[in-house]
Design an enzyme around this catalytic site. Structure first.
Site, PDB file in Angstrom:
ATOM      1  CD  GLU A 190      -2.376  -1.456   2.696  1.00  0.00           C
ATOM      2  OE1 GLU A 190      -3.314  -2.255   2.803  1.00  0.00           O
ATOM      3  OE2 GLU A 190      -1.792  -0.959   3.677  1.00  0.00           O
ATOM      4  CB  SER A 230      -7.102  -5.712  -0.604  1.00  0.00           C
ATOM      5  OG  SER A 230      -8.050  -4.788  -1.075  1.00  0.00           O
ATOM      6  CD  GLU A 231      -4.060  -4.418   4.946  1.00  0.00           C
ATOM      7  OE1 GLU A 231      -5.264  -4.723   4.782  1.00  0.00           O
ATOM      8  OE2 GLU A 231      -3.698  -3.288   5.290  1.00  0.00           O
ATOM      9  CG  PHE A 245       1.437   0.504  10.789  1.00  0.00           C
ATOM     10  CD1 PHE A 245       2.398   1.237  11.485  1.00  0.00           C
ATOM     11  CD2 PHE A 245       0.705   1.145   9.814  1.00  0.00           C
ATOM     12  CE1 PHE A 245       2.614   2.584  11.212  1.00  0.00           C
ATOM     13  CE2 PHE A 245       0.913   2.493   9.524  1.00  0.00           C
ATOM     14  CZ  PHE A 245       1.873   3.218  10.229  1.00  0.00           C
ATOM     15  CG  ASP A 300      -0.332  -2.630  14.941  1.00  0.00           C
ATOM     16  OD1 ASP A 300      -0.559  -2.503  16.142  1.00  0.00           O
ATOM     17  OD2 ASP A 300       0.722  -2.218  14.404  1.00  0.00           O
ATOM     18  CG  HIS A 320      -1.499   2.589  13.236  1.00  0.00           C
ATOM     19  ND1 HIS A 320      -2.828   2.495  13.550  1.00  0.00           N
ATOM     20  CD2 HIS A 320      -1.455   2.847  11.905  1.00  0.00           C
ATOM     21  CE1 HIS A 320      -3.562   2.705  12.466  1.00  0.00           C
ATOM     22  NE2 HIS A 320      -2.756   2.916  11.447  1.00  0.00           N
TER      23      HIS A 320
END
Lengths: 334, 316
Positions: A29, A68-69, A92, A94, A138
């Site tokens: 991203e 859209s990980e 991150f 997280d 984060h």
């Protein structure tokens, strides 16, 4: 030797790697940033690590993704199964909560499930670390949890040379590697060799020698441990500081040899208070060097809560040089 | 469609059906380590798609229900049976098993134990094909149950955004395990979903050999020629339970669908293939499948040795 920041060392290593091997693609991203917008604006990643790559290597190899990980970490895994060498960035750590299936079930397992019939040259870069007011989602550091997943190699650099060198080794590795970069260290300056040589995975670094006490510290805590060691030295306590660099496979030999010498172990990290990296190291040392211990090992970790937001709360949450010094003294007195 | 092609499809479909039957029998006899999810009912559709592919340049990912997909792609049935039975000679010496079938040399990049987990992986195969200019495409099979997974919806979008040569094949059998598709979906139009992401999308009756072959051919060609993704929804019956041994208490009475293999049989009988020939093909498929599964059953379990090698490799 020259001096540069961790962000610059990582950036330079990306350029070198991508020039040398056209199978290497970078996915994530905002890694180029400005995609779909007018003009030449380039973000180069939220911390600038990937800047300049898109201009040089083109949008085919420097791929900005939607948020859209799951889809893009899975895509990177599938690409690594079929001939490409992806470096995928999860902004991150997280956010790995979003795409954990693709990391835990797909990337980590596929080499095993193929019975070693193919390699998976996949590098997952991500950031971690508290201290900048980013709050609970984060800021955490999840290397212990990731290292507990069979099939994953996890590395956490604390210096520019190690950041660039571990990235190079991750890209050349046969299996998936997670490289965790501390947000608070991107501006950290250190000496590097011009060609940024690869740093082997699984080899720790003896940062400081000392006879009385061993501190195993990870990432940003390496620097706090060094500050503590300086101050302890002024009081006559000689501290050995070890940066494992790779969380798994852990350089057990380096740690065990040190503890056999000093008889005292302190682990300082931002990872989980329970069943995290500190517990893993203490368990290893207790099982393999019990007879050499002069005192019960000590962990300096954050408390077992999410990372808080307010400045005072966050400062209280993070292990500090003072906390390390206090823990070291208690170990010496035990 | 030529009679020869239909007859070949009939033979292959019956072999797949018989293979699954022989596996079910082996499972009943306690020879299979885990539960098997049988492909009964999807044979025609999967053979139609496979016939349109250029293997192994094209790479396919499948769901937990992928025995039939593996056979349709030409994976060696004995290696497949050995893998499913956890025996020596399996593709991964039994470390993967029924839900994790990996045979990229035949075009099966992998099947998957996580519903929808295989779909993002196919995007990676498509990305490799595009950047390495192999001329190949990726195909990802998933069911109507997986159509409600974020991984699938994200992948539909990402494929369009990055213009990846991937064909999504949604096998709609009306069930996500024991839950009806109509219950589990907020909007039941899968084509509508696909088109909302900007995908070229088509529906086909997956029990119709001629139409399924045409649709697969058309979409595979389109993906290959344009380099863009497409979506095929195919209705297929799930003739067996979610897994073999599923008592299917959730099935409504009288709700059974026809068998696509009977439909294909009627078609070839209508086109001057004799009943004797048809019966001969069926019994040969059955004998072949039983012999292969018997051979796999007799093979030793060496998975512990395979594990040891993997453990040794994991040591620092």
């Amino acid at each position: 030797m020259t001096k540069m920041t961790i962000a610059d060392a990582l950036n330079k290593a990306h350029h070198t790697l991508m020039e040398a091997d056209e199978r290497i693609v970078v996915i994530g991203e905002d890694i180029r940033g400005g995609s779909g917008l007018e003009g030449e604006a380039e973000l180069g990643g939220v911390f600038g690590v990937t800047r300049g790559l898109a201009v040089k290597f083109g949008a085919d190899r420097v791929i900005d993704t939607p948020i859209s990980e799951t889809a893009f970490v899975g895509m990177a895994t599938g690409a690594a199964m079929t001939g490409l060498t992806p470096i995928v960035e999860v902004m991150f750590c997280d956010f790995m909560g979003v795409c954990f299936d693709q990391i835990m079930n797909q990337a980590a397992k596929v080499r095993f499930l193929s019975n070693g019939r193919f390699d998976l040259p996949l590098t997952i870069r991500t950031t971690m670390g508290a201290g900048d007011g980013s709050g609970a989602m984060h800021s955490q550091s999840t290397y212990g949890m990731l290292a507990s997943i069979a099939g994953l190699v996890v590395a956490c650099p604390s210096s520019p040379a190690d950041a660039a060198g571990l990235l190079k080794s991750a890209v050349m590795a046969k299996g998936p590697t997670v490289l965790m970069e501390h947000k608070g260290l991107y501006g950290h300056v250190g000496s590097v060799e011009e060609d940024l040589p690869a740093v082997p995975l699984g080899k720790g670094r003896l940062v400081r020698e000392g006879a009385d006490l061993t501190i195993v510290a990870v990432s940003a805590l390496v620097h706090k441990a060094m500050e503590a060691a300086d101050r302890l030295a002024a009081e006559g306590i000689q501290t050995e500081v070890i940066d494992p660099r790779t969380i798994k496979p852990l350089d057990e030999v380096l740690i065990l040899e040190s503890v056999q010498k000093t008889g005292r172990l302190l682990v300082a990290c931002e990872d989980a208070a329970f069943a995290g990296f500190a517990d893993a190291v203490i368990s290893t040392v207790s099982r393999k060097a019990f007879g050499g211990l002069k005192a019960a090992p000590v962990a300096a970790t954050p408390p077992d809560t999410p990372v808080p937001y307010g400045r005072k709360a966050e400062a209280r949450w993070l292990p500090t040089a003072e906390i390390i010094i206090k823990a070291a003294k208690s170990l010496m007195e035990a | 469609m030529e009679l020869e092609d239909l007859t070949l499809m009939f033979e292959k479909a019956h072999f797949i059906r018989a293979f699954e039957g022989a596996l079910a029998a082996a499972a009943d006899a306690g020879e299979v380590p885990g539960l098997v999810h049988l492909s009964n009912g999807a044979e025609i559709l999967e053979l139609a798609v496979a016939s349109a592919l250029d293997l192994p340049t094209d790479q396919v990912t499948g769901s937990h229900r992928s025995h039939g997909i593996a056979l349709s792609l030409g994976v060696d049935p004995l290696a497949l049976a050995c893998e499913i039975l956890g025996r020596e000679g399996g593709m991964s010496s039994g470390l993967g098993g029924t839900q994790h079938l990996i045979a990229p040399e035949e075009g099966l990049l992998g099947s998957n134990g996580i519903v929808g987990g295989q779909v993002p992986l196919a995007l990676g195969a498509a990305l490799s094909a595009k950047l390495l200019k192999t001329g190949g495409i990726a195909v990802s099979y998933f069911g109507d149950g997986a159509a409600n997974q974020g991984a699938v919806l994200e992948s539909l979008n990402l494929a369009v955004v990055l213009k990846l040569p991937v064909l999504f094949v949604c096998e709609n059998n009306g069930f996500g395990q024991s839950t009806a598709a109509a219950y589990a979906a907020g909007g039941t139009s899968l084509l509508g979903r696909a088109r909302a992401f900007g995908l070229a999308a088509a529906y086909v009756d997956g029990t119709d050999p001629v139409e399924a072959t045409k649709a697969a051919d058309r979409l595979v060609t389109w993906v290959r020629d344009t380099g863009s993704p497409a979506f095929l929804e195919a209705s297929v019956p799930r003739l067996s339970g979610h897994y073999h041994g599923d008592k299917e208490v959730y099935r409504t009475k009288g709700g059974s669908t026809g068998d696509p293999l009977d439909r294909l049989e009627a078609m070839i009988l209508n086109r001057e293939v004799t009943k004797g020939l048809v019966d001969g093909m069926k019994s040969r498929a059955s004998e072949d499948a039983r012999a292969i599964v018997a051979k796999a059953t007799a093979a030793p379990d060496v998975s512990d040795k395979a594990l040891e090698a993997r453990v040794a490799e994991a040591q620092p």
